[in-house]
Write an enzyme that holds these catalytic residues in place. Structure first.
Site, PDB file in Angstrom:
ATOM      1  N   GLN A 180       0.839  -1.196   0.000  1.00 47.23           N
ATOM      2  CA  GLN A 180       0.000   0.000   0.000  1.00 47.23           C
ATOM      3  C   GLN A 180       0.877   1.250   0.000  1.00 47.23           C
ATOM      4  OE1 GLN A 180      -3.055   0.324  -0.510  1.00 47.23           O
ATOM      5  NE2 GLN A 180      -4.198  -1.434   0.252  1.00 47.23           N
TER       6      GLN A 180
ATOM      7  N   TYR B  33      -7.082 -12.691  -1.961  1.00 43.32           N
ATOM      8  CA  TYR B  33      -6.395 -11.571  -2.642  1.00 43.32           C
ATOM      9  C   TYR B  33      -5.391 -10.961  -1.660  1.00 43.32           C
ATOM     10  CZ  TYR B  33     -10.772 -11.928  -5.324  1.00 43.32           C
ATOM     11  OH  TYR B  33     -11.856 -12.377  -6.027  1.00 43.32           O
TER      12      TYR B  33
ATOM     13  N   GLU C 249      -3.377 -15.819  -3.194  1.00 44.34           N
ATOM     14  CA  GLU C 249      -2.938 -14.733  -4.079  1.00 44.34           C
ATOM     15  C   GLU C 249      -2.539 -15.349  -5.427  1.00 44.34           C
ATOM     16  OE1 GLU C 249      -2.369 -11.274  -4.297  1.00 44.34           O
ATOM     17  OE2 GLU C 249      -1.391 -11.828  -6.163  1.00 44.34           O
TER      18      GLU C 249
ATOM     19  N   ASP D 225     -10.164  -8.692  -0.535  1.00 48.32           N
ATOM     20  CA  ASP D 225      -9.508  -7.416  -0.883  1.00 48.32           C
ATOM     21  C   ASP D 225      -9.122  -7.459  -2.366  1.00 48.32           C
ATOM     22  OD1 ASP D 225      -8.275  -4.971  -0.842  1.00 48.32           O
ATOM     23  OD2 ASP D 225      -6.487  -5.638   0.235  1.00 48.32           O
TER      24      ASP D 225
ATOM     25  N   CYS E 169     -11.014  -0.828  -3.086  1.00 46.03           N
ATOM     26  CA  CYS E 169     -10.569   0.491  -3.541  1.00 46.03           C
ATOM     27  C   CYS E 169     -11.548   1.038  -4.573  1.00 46.03           C
ATOM     28  CB  CYS E 169      -9.157   0.433  -4.092  1.00 46.03           C
ATOM     29  SG  CYS E 169      -8.982  -0.782  -5.401  1.00 46.03           S
TER      30      CYS E 169
END
Ligand code: SAH
Length: 542
Positions: A282, A311, A332, A380, A407
């Site tokens: 991030q 994720y 992932e 996520d 997001c």
């Protein structure tokens, strides 16, 4: 009808998710970049479409109280920020509203959000920057691409980057000019330096400089490193990344160490992380720590739970919660990120975490087959959200709670609506501002499993229910808002009632029927009919 170049007065009453102000002129929506809610403006019309048009500010007659003087001299040319011209307090207000609108309009979810969490640092917060390098008009330019273009806006003092980035970028540019190092040219695919990639640990302060080059060597690299070390004593890694492809992708596959370590380290939520140039991390570390703390609060772990972190990237979220859970499984799709996640777990001596490489939905299905039923699932996903198969698979695993971090609140709202049909109810959400001054905002949402055994089945006779006109009006407004948002079409109540009738839905007896035999009633055009039908489907009315 408005004409191109026409000058009109306009009051800005709303703002789009991309940061363009909206006003209405003779029933037409007018979109104006760089405006603020409350502005009274004089607008020059730039482009006219059927239902809306675009304009540019000619003159500010009365400025909105939200306005401030932009701190960045190139804020209007550069594509990065859309809120440099309003106060941070106003930006937070706008972002809270976007998220709430998306839940309502796209998800049909009427839930008041918890107050937006501000970024502890509204400026200079980024831990990473990628500056494209170009020779333009005889000048060596380092900065950012203008929106929808490959023209570099020269900018060495970006307000979002830490001041040390500006110092380094200036020195690197001077070094390149003094030593006649060539800038990459996309057209001819010649020239050496493509991008300068800077990354810094927000807590460790360790600095990485990565030169993305159309070649395998960088001239006078010893002298170059010496110059950089004089500017930043925390310089920990200087890398040369080779990218000789004709591509927009910034990083190539091969990376050589010119000085120091191949990766820097940083701490986040008290854990150590190793950051290679490729690793996802991030960009606003301190705000991300707040985001993860809110996600942890929503996850409500007691030490007994299995947590599935879908994720998971390099594992930051799951690892930050490992001490409060029995075990953690991360999934992932990028193999290198999975390797990083496992290495991060080992480096932090976390033994109750394991990471799988694969598609989130497929891995969840596999885990379910193995008899694993997580108590809490973290989602996520990237901006496009989750696919429906993944959501169905997660719901079939029957976790008590789903914590969805996103997001993109539009796809979040869509996915929450889908999860609702799978017996998961959104119970609280909170926007978290990881990206001040830009249009982006993160949101954390908690969904709780509906306990069917606690629900009583009630049979209702619809004839007994009194649908007041207020309720039916609200439905029409919702349909209109949905059609405008999704299809960019304005539809009248008349058209909606026509299509509702066609679909066999109850419409007030005399509602929108012609008042007399001779009255001509317009009929809904096919394009709008399709859009209204989609809205009726969306609101589960058909
Ligand atoms: N949770 C992490 C990363 C979030 S970014 C963090 O907070 O740092 C989203 C991640 O999803 C990226 O790492 C991306 O590589 C991964 N991803 C994208 N599509 C995926 C899929 N279908 N299955 C699993 N992971 C996926």
């Amino acid at each position: 009808m408005l004409q191109k170049n026409q000058i009109i007065p306009l009051k800005i009453t709303d703002i789009t998710h991309e940061g363009s102000g909206i006003g209405h002129y003779e029933g037409m929506a007018v979109f104006v970049p760089n405006s603020a809610i409350g502005d009274s403006l004089e607008i020059r019309i730039l482009k006219v479409n059927k239902t809306h048009c675009f304009g540019l500010i000619e003159k500010i007659i009365v400025p909105s109280p939200d306005r401030i003087q932009p701190a960045c001299p190139v804020s209007r040319q550069c594509g990065g920020c859309v809120f440099q011209h309003i106060s941070y307090e106003a930006e937070l207000r706008y972002k809270q509203r976007f998220v709430e609108q998306n839940f309502r309009r796209i998800g049909g979810i009427f839930l008041e959000g918890e107050p937006i969490e501000a970024s502890p640092q509204p400026e200079h917060y980024r831990n990473k920057a990628q500056y494209p390098i170009r020779k333009q008009d005889g000048m060596f330019c380092t900065g950012f691409f203008a929106p929808r273009s490959h023209r570099v806006i020269n900018c060495e003092d970006c307000q979002l980057q830490p001041p040390v980035f500006s110092k380094l970028i200036k020195i690197i540019r001077r070094f390149c000019e003094d030593n006649h190092i060539s800038a990459y040219d996309e057209k001819t695919q010649k020239g050496l330096l493509r991008h300068i990639y800077l990354r810094r640990g927000a807590h460790s302060q360790e600095m990485m400089v990565c030169l993305v080059c159309n070649g395998h060597t960088f001239p006078k690299s010893d002298q170059f490193i010496q110059t950089l070390r004089e500017i930043d004593p925390n310089l920990a890694s200087v890398l040369l990344n080779v990218n000789q492809e004709n591509t927009n992708v910034i990083l190539g596959k091969q990376t050589k160490v010119l000085f120091g370590k191949p990766a820097i380290t940083d701490t986040m939520c008290g854990l150590h992380f190793t950051l290679s140039p490729h690793a996802f991390y991030q960009v606003n570390t301190v705000a991300a720590e707040r985001l993860y703390a809110i996600a942890a609060e929503y996850a409500g772990l007691t030490g007994e739970e299995t947590l599935l972190d879908l994720y998971c990237g390099v594992g930051t979220i799951g690892l930050s919660m490992a001490a409060q859970a029995k075990n953690i499984i991360g999934v992932e799709i990028i193999p290198q990120a999975v390797q990083n996640a496992s290495a991060n777990a080992a480096a932090n001596k976390i033994e109750n975490a394991r990471f799988l490489c694969g598609d989130a939905g497929e891995a969840a299905a596999q885990l379910a087959k193995e008899g694993i039923h997580p108590h809490v699932v973290i989602l996520d996903p990237p901006r496009k959200g989750c696919d429906s198969i993944t959501l169905e698979t997660v719901a079939k695993m029957c976790p008590e709670r789903i914590v969805y971090i996103s997001c993109n609140s539009a796809t979040l709202a869509r996915d929450c609506a889908m999860l609702q049909t799978l017996d998961y109810k959104p119970v609280r959400y909170r926007p978290v501002d990881l990206f001040p001054r830009t249009q982006h905002v993160e949101t954390v949402c908690l969904l709780s499993k509906l306990r069917t055994e606690h629900h009583i089945k009630v049979d209702l006779d619809l004839g007994d229910m009194d649908l007041t006109s207020a309720e039916s009006k609200a439905t029409y407004d919702e349909i209109k808002a949905y059609v405008l948002e999704k299809f960019g079409l304005k539809v009248s109540s008349l058209y909606i009632s026509q299509i509702k009738r066609k679909c066999g839905l109850e419409v007030g007896e005399n509602y929108n029927h012609p008042k007399s035999e001779n009255t001509k009633v317009p009929t809904c055009p096919p394009e709008k009919e399709t859009a209204i039908r989609k809205a009726l489907e969306h609101f589960k009315m058909v």
